[in-house]
Design a protein around this motif. Structure first.
Motif, PDB file in Angstrom:
ATOM      1  N   SER A 249      33.010  69.522  48.234  1.00  0.00           N
ATOM      2  CA  SER A 249      33.529  68.146  48.187  1.00  0.00           C
ATOM      3  C   SER A 249      34.139  67.808  46.837  1.00  0.00           C
ATOM      4  N   GLU A 250      33.765  68.554  45.797  1.00  0.00           N
ATOM      5  CA  GLU A 250      34.264  68.276  44.446  1.00  0.00           C
ATOM      6  C   GLU A 250      35.454  69.143  44.067  1.00  0.00           C
ATOM      7  N   LEU A 251      35.833  70.080  44.935  1.00  0.00           N
ATOM      8  CA  LEU A 251      36.948  70.977  44.635  1.00  0.00           C
ATOM      9  C   LEU A 251      38.287  70.264  44.701  1.00  0.00           C
ATOM     10  N   PRO A 252      39.261  70.650  43.883  1.00  0.00           N
ATOM     11  CA  PRO A 252      40.642  70.188  44.090  1.00  0.00           C
ATOM     12  C   PRO A 252      41.110  70.631  45.481  1.00  0.00           C
ATOM     13  N   ASP A 253      41.915  69.810  46.126  1.00  0.00           N
ATOM     14  CA  ASP A 253      42.319  70.100  47.503  1.00  0.00           C
ATOM     15  C   ASP A 253      42.954  71.477  47.658  1.00  0.00           C
ATOM     16  N   LYS A 254      43.764  71.880  46.689  1.00  0.00           N
ATOM     17  CA  LYS A 254      44.471  73.155  46.817  1.00  0.00           C
ATOM     18  C   LYS A 254      43.519  74.348  46.781  1.00  0.00           C
ATOM     19  N   LEU A 255      42.319  74.142  46.238  1.00  0.00           N
ATOM     20  CA  LEU A 255      41.359  75.241  46.142  1.00  0.00           C
ATOM     21  C   LEU A 255      40.478  75.350  47.384  1.00  0.00           C
ATOM     22  N   LYS A 256      40.363  74.260  48.132  1.00  0.00           N
ATOM     23  CA  LYS A 256      39.461  74.243  49.289  1.00  0.00           C
ATOM     24  C   LYS A 256      39.838  75.263  50.348  1.00  0.00           C
ATOM     25  N   THR A 257      41.118  75.556  50.475  1.00  0.00           N
ATOM     26  CA  THR A 257      41.569  76.482  51.515  1.00  0.00           C
ATOM     27  C   THR A 257      41.598  77.932  51.041  1.00  0.00           C
ATOM     28  N   ALA A 260      36.664  82.730  49.691  1.00  0.00           N
ATOM     29  CA  ALA A 260      35.379  82.570  49.017  1.00  0.00           C
ATOM     30  C   ALA A 260      35.426  83.195  47.630  1.00  0.00           C
ATOM     31  N   GLU A 261      36.107  84.329  47.508  1.00  0.00           N
ATOM     32  CA  GLU A 261      36.202  85.007  46.216  1.00  0.00           C
ATOM     33  C   GLU A 261      36.943  84.158  45.188  1.00  0.00           C
ATOM     34  N   ASP A 262      38.034  83.529  45.609  1.00  0.00           N
ATOM     35  CA  ASP A 262      38.812  82.694  44.682  1.00  0.00           C
ATOM     36  C   ASP A 262      38.028  81.442  44.277  1.00  0.00           C
ATOM     37  N   ILE A 263      37.337  80.837  45.224  1.00  0.00           N
ATOM     38  CA  ILE A 263      36.537  79.647  44.903  1.00  0.00           C
ATOM     39  C   ILE A 263      35.397  80.028  43.962  1.00  0.00           C
ATOM     40  N   PHE A 264      34.766  81.148  44.236  1.00  0.00           N
ATOM     41  CA  PHE A 264      33.678  81.617  43.374  1.00  0.00           C
ATOM     42  C   PHE A 264      34.159  81.792  41.939  1.00  0.00           C
ATOM     43  N   SER A 265      35.315  82.395  41.766  1.00  0.00           N
ATOM     44  CA  SER A 265      35.862  82.603  40.424  1.00  0.00           C
ATOM     45  C   SER A 265      36.134  81.276  39.724  1.00  0.00           C
ATOM     46  N   ALA A 266      36.625  80.301  40.500  1.00  0.00           N
ATOM     47  CA  ALA A 266      36.990  79.006  39.914  1.00  0.00           C
ATOM     48  C   ALA A 266      35.778  78.201  39.471  1.00  0.00           C
ATOM     49  N   ILE A 267      34.669  78.328  40.205  1.00  0.00           N
ATOM     50  CA  ILE A 267      33.499  77.495  39.903  1.00  0.00           C
ATOM     51  C   ILE A 267      32.402  78.276  39.176  1.00  0.00           C
ATOM     52  N   LEU A 268      32.703  79.489  38.767  1.00  0.00           N
ATOM     53  CA  LEU A 268      31.701  80.333  38.124  1.00  0.00           C
ATOM     54  C   LEU A 268      31.043  79.685  36.901  1.00  0.00           C
ATOM     55  N   PRO A 269      31.782  78.965  36.032  1.00  0.00           N
ATOM     56  CA  PRO A 269      31.108  78.341  34.874  1.00  0.00           C
ATOM     57  C   PRO A 269      29.982  77.397  35.274  1.00  0.00           C
ATOM     58  N   TRP A 270      30.165  76.630  36.333  1.00  0.00           N
ATOM     59  CA  TRP A 270      29.136  75.695  36.783  1.00  0.00           C
ATOM     60  C   TRP A 270      27.965  76.447  37.430  1.00  0.00           C
ATOM     61  N   LYS A 302      29.937  79.291  56.438  1.00  0.00           N
ATOM     62  CA  LYS A 302      29.952  80.736  56.194  1.00  0.00           C
ATOM     63  C   LYS A 302      30.560  81.056  54.824  1.00  0.00           C
ATOM     64  N   LYS A 303      31.591  80.304  54.444  1.00  0.00           N
ATOM     65  CA  LYS A 303      32.233  80.543  53.146  1.00  0.00           C
ATOM     66  C   LYS A 303      31.267  80.237  52.006  1.00  0.00           C
ATOM     67  N   TRP A 304      30.530  79.129  52.115  1.00  0.00           N
ATOM     68  CA  TRP A 304      29.568  78.792  51.061  1.00  0.00           C
ATOM     69  C   TRP A 304      28.434  79.817  51.023  1.00  0.00           C
ATOM     70  N   HIS A 305      27.997  80.258  52.184  1.00  0.00           N
ATOM     71  CA  HIS A 305      26.979  81.302  52.246  1.00  0.00           C
ATOM     72  C   HIS A 305      27.453  82.548  51.503  1.00  0.00           C
ATOM     73  N   ASN A 306      28.703  82.912  51.699  1.00  0.00           N
ATOM     74  CA  ASN A 306      29.253  84.089  51.010  1.00  0.00           C
ATOM     75  C   ASN A 306      29.288  83.884  49.501  1.00  0.00           C
ATOM     76  N   ILE A 307      29.639  82.661  49.085  1.00  0.00           N
ATOM     77  CA  ILE A 307      29.689  82.367  47.642  1.00  0.00           C
ATOM     78  C   ILE A 307      28.299  82.487  47.028  1.00  0.00           C
ATOM     79  N   VAL A 308      27.289  81.982  47.707  1.00  0.00           N
ATOM     80  CA  VAL A 308      25.925  82.079  47.182  1.00  0.00           C
ATOM     81  C   VAL A 308      25.472  83.541  47.137  1.00  0.00           C
TER      82      VAL A 308
END
Length: 337
Positions: A249-257, A260-270, A302-308
């Motif tokens: 819900s906190e992701l920029p819209d362009k990142l939501k789609t 899982a690998e790209d989202i993981f890389s983007a939010i890795l600092p948090w 499923k995508k969030w499960h993969n990120i975790v």
């Protein structure tokens, strides 16, 4: 053997009661309609290791805590799930009762101990045999005026929950409300525990990493530094746990789609800060379904499960630590059977 999964944060609601939610508008089609166990099963794929979920209240209208009609209606709804007594077209079966391992309803904590006691009596009457699955309560602070969490009556209400053995799910929002929500959360926990015997101190379960701003590019940004500082400060209290949830819900819209690998890389600092601050022994998996789906799609769970899973791999977590993150921490924090 696959590690059991408890999803510590999902919302459910019947289509007939959709208009009773604070966030509802006829145009808000992304969440309108029925969201019950049947839809949850479909979007998770019903993996065999899914051992259960914790139901979290979905922000029913309450007229500034003065009208309890809709919150009690919500308890009545989840009672039917938890006890396996569905009504026609509600989207759950008698067999689904075993999946509902915990219930966190709304409660008027802001009204203080006396009114909260009255509410708990009515809530228990409404829940009936499902009351044994009620492990704590939530009163969303993310949209409340500054200072609400520090009001004397609010602190009084938190102390009552601790005395009664209930946890408090804490929902604040740094992304939209700024660092003051983090600062007040720290102060609130200190005040709620002040002068209270250790065994009666209320346990706090922090939702969604306190909703950081994931559009930040630099880790030197003041907002990131304020969030990181708050995470380490909050983690110093052993009575706090963190849900690894809600970040879609906190992701920029362009990142939501993205993948899982790209989202993981983007939010890795948090993710890295959260793991360093709380460790796997006080972090629990949660999906925030179905709130995680708008803009992300039906594969959000499923995508969030993969990120975790990627978090576990990157951190080199062994079987015991992974078991804690996926289900053990939730069992401990919520005192699940």
């Amino acid at each position: 053997m696959a590690i059991p999964i408890i999803d510590s944060h999902i919302h459910l609601f019947p289509e007939a009661e959709i208009s009773s939610h604070c966030w509802y508008t006829p145009e808000n089609s992304s969440l309108n309609g029925r969201r019950s166990v049947e839809e949850f099963r479909v979007q998770t794929g019903s993996p065999p290791q899914l051992a259960g979920f914790v139901f979290i209240e979905a922000d029913r209208k309450n007229d500034d805590s003065k009208d309890w009609t809709f919150p009690l209606q919500e308890i009545d709804w989840v009672r039917r799930i938890a006890t396996g007594q569905p009504r026609p077209n509600e989207g759950h079966t008698a067999e689904d009762a075993k999946l509902c391992v915990g219930i966190i309803p709304w409660a008027p904590v802001v009204l203080g101990a006396d009114q909260l006691e009255r509410y708990l009596v009515k809530a228990e009457e409404t829940a009936g045999p499902a009351w044994e699955k009620v492990k704590g309560f939530r009163y969303l602070l993310q949209d409340k005026p500054n200072g609400t969490a520090l009001d004397e009556k609010f602190i009084e209400g938190l102390k009552l929950l601790g005395k009664r053995g209930y946890v408090f799910d804490l929902g604040v929002d740094q992304h939209r409300r700024g660092r003051i929500q983090l600062e007040e959360a720290v102060d609130m926990i200190d005040r709620a525990h002040d002068g209270v015997e250790e065994e009666e101190k209320v346990v706090f379960i922090l939702n969604h990493l306190c909703k950081p701003d994931l559009s930040i590019i630099s880790q030197t940004d003041p907002a990131f530094i304020a969030w990181r500082t708050a995470m380490f400060t909050l983690s110093k209290c052993k009575k706090t746990y963190m849900k690894l949830s809600g970040l879609f819900s906190e992701l920029p819209d362009k990142l939501k789609t993205q993948s899982a690998e790209d989202i993981f890389s983007a939010i890795l600092p948090w993710l890295a800060v959260t793991l360093a601050a709380f460790g796997p022994s006080r972090i629990m998996f949660g999906s925030d379904w179905p709130v995680c789906t708008p803009g992300t799609g039906d594969d959000a769970w499923k995508k969030w499960h993969n990120i975790v899973e990627m978090v576990c791999d990157l951190a080199g977590l062994g079987p015991d630590d992974q078991e804690r993150l996926w289900s053990g921490t939730a069992k401990e924090a919520y005192k699940l059977d």
